[in-house]
Design an enzyme around this catalytic site. Structure first.
Site, PDB file in Angstrom:
ATOM      1  N   GLU A 119      -2.016  -7.087   7.741  1.00  0.00           N
ATOM      2  CA  GLU A 119      -0.705  -7.195   8.270  1.00  0.00           C
ATOM      3  C   GLU A 119      -0.586  -7.682   9.482  1.00  0.00           C
ATOM      4  O   GLU A 119      -1.405  -8.105  10.049  1.00  0.00           O
ATOM      5  CB  GLU A 119      -0.370  -5.477   8.603  1.00  0.00           C
ATOM      6  N   HIS A 145       0.680  -1.208   0.113  1.00  0.00           N
ATOM      7  CA  HIS A 145      -0.034  -0.070   0.152  1.00  0.00           C
ATOM      8  C   HIS A 145       0.775   1.270   0.181  1.00  0.00           C
ATOM      9  O   HIS A 145       2.063   1.509   0.401  1.00  0.00           O
ATOM     10  CB  HIS A 145      -0.866   0.023   1.135  1.00  0.00           C
TER      11      HIS A 145
END
Length: 192
Positions: free
Chosen positions: A79, A8
Site C-alpha cells: 500500500e 484485501h
C-alpha cells in the site's frame, strides 16, 4: 488478457477509517469471510500470474481466496506509504492539512503520487508480459492508482475510483484500448 485486482478483506483499521500502509495487521472475522467469497469466482480461472502484496492482510486474502500456493510476493504491491499520516483518519489529517488529497499531495515522510505510479507501472508491465490473466491481491489506494495508470491516466486519476474492502475489480481491453470491465464488485454469500 485481464487483470483481476482484489482488495484485501476488512481490517480493524479499515473499519475505523485509519490509513493503513506499512502497519501489518490481520483481517477481521468479516474480512476473512469476504476473502473466502472470492474462492469460487477465482477457482475457474487458471491465471498465468498471481501477485500478492507482502502485507499480512493481502496474503490472508490471497490464501482464503484459494491462490496462496501460486502467489508470488511482490513488494511493488504494498500500500501507499502514508508516512506521518500512518494510522490517522481523514478527519485527523484534515486538522493538520486542510483539503489534503493523497492522489494530489502524497504523504509527508511517505510516498508521492509519482513514486506510487512507478511501482504500479512495473506491475502493469509484469501483467502484460504474461500469457493469460493475472490476479493481484493488494490495497485500496494502490489499486485505485493501478486502475488510473492502466487506462493511461496519472496516478492522481485514482481519486475517481472508490474501492471497498473485499471487492473484485477486472481490468482488460476494449478492442486494443485498456479499459475497466468491473469495478468494486462485492461478492455475496451463495445463500443470499
Amino acid at each position: 488478457m485481464s487483470v483481476f485486482a482484489i482488495r484485501h478483506g476488512e481490517t480493524a483499521w479499515s473499519l475505523n477509517g485509519q490509513h493503513t500502509g506499512t502497519t501489518d495487521i490481520p483481517l477481521t472475522g468479516n474480512g476473512r469471510r469476504l476473502a473466502a467469497r472470492m474462492r469460487p469466482v477465482l477457482a475457474a480461472n487458471p491465471f498465468g500470474l498471481v501477485l500478492c502484496s507482502p502485507m499480512r492482510r493481502a496474503r490472508e486474502t490471497c490464501e482464503l481466496a484459494g491462490l496462496g500456493e501460486r502467489a508470488i510476493i511482490d513488494p511493488d504491491l504494498v500500500e501507499w506509504n502514508y508516512g506521518k499520516y500512518e494510522g490517522l483518519t481523514p478527519k485527523q489529517i484534515d486538522e493538520v492539512a486542510p483539503g489534503w488529497l493523497i492522489f494530489r499531495d502524497g504523504c509527508p515522510g511517505g510516498e508521492a503520487p509519482e513514486q506510487v505510479a512507478a511501482r504500479v507501472d512495473r506491475v502493469i508491465a509484469r501483467s502484460r508480459a504474461v500469457a493469460g490473466d493475472t490476479a493481484l491481491f493488494a490495497h485500496g489506494h494502490l489499486l485505485r492508482a493501478f486502475a488510473a495508470r492502466w487506462i493511461g491516466l496519472p496516478a492522481s486519476g485514482g481519486q475517481h475510483f472508490l474501492l471497498n474492502t473485499g471487492t473484485l475489480c477486472v481490468l482488460g481491453y476494449y478492442h486494443e484500448i485498456p479499459a475497466v470491465q468491473v469495478w468494486n464488485r462485492p461478492l455475496l454469500d451463495e445463500a443470499a
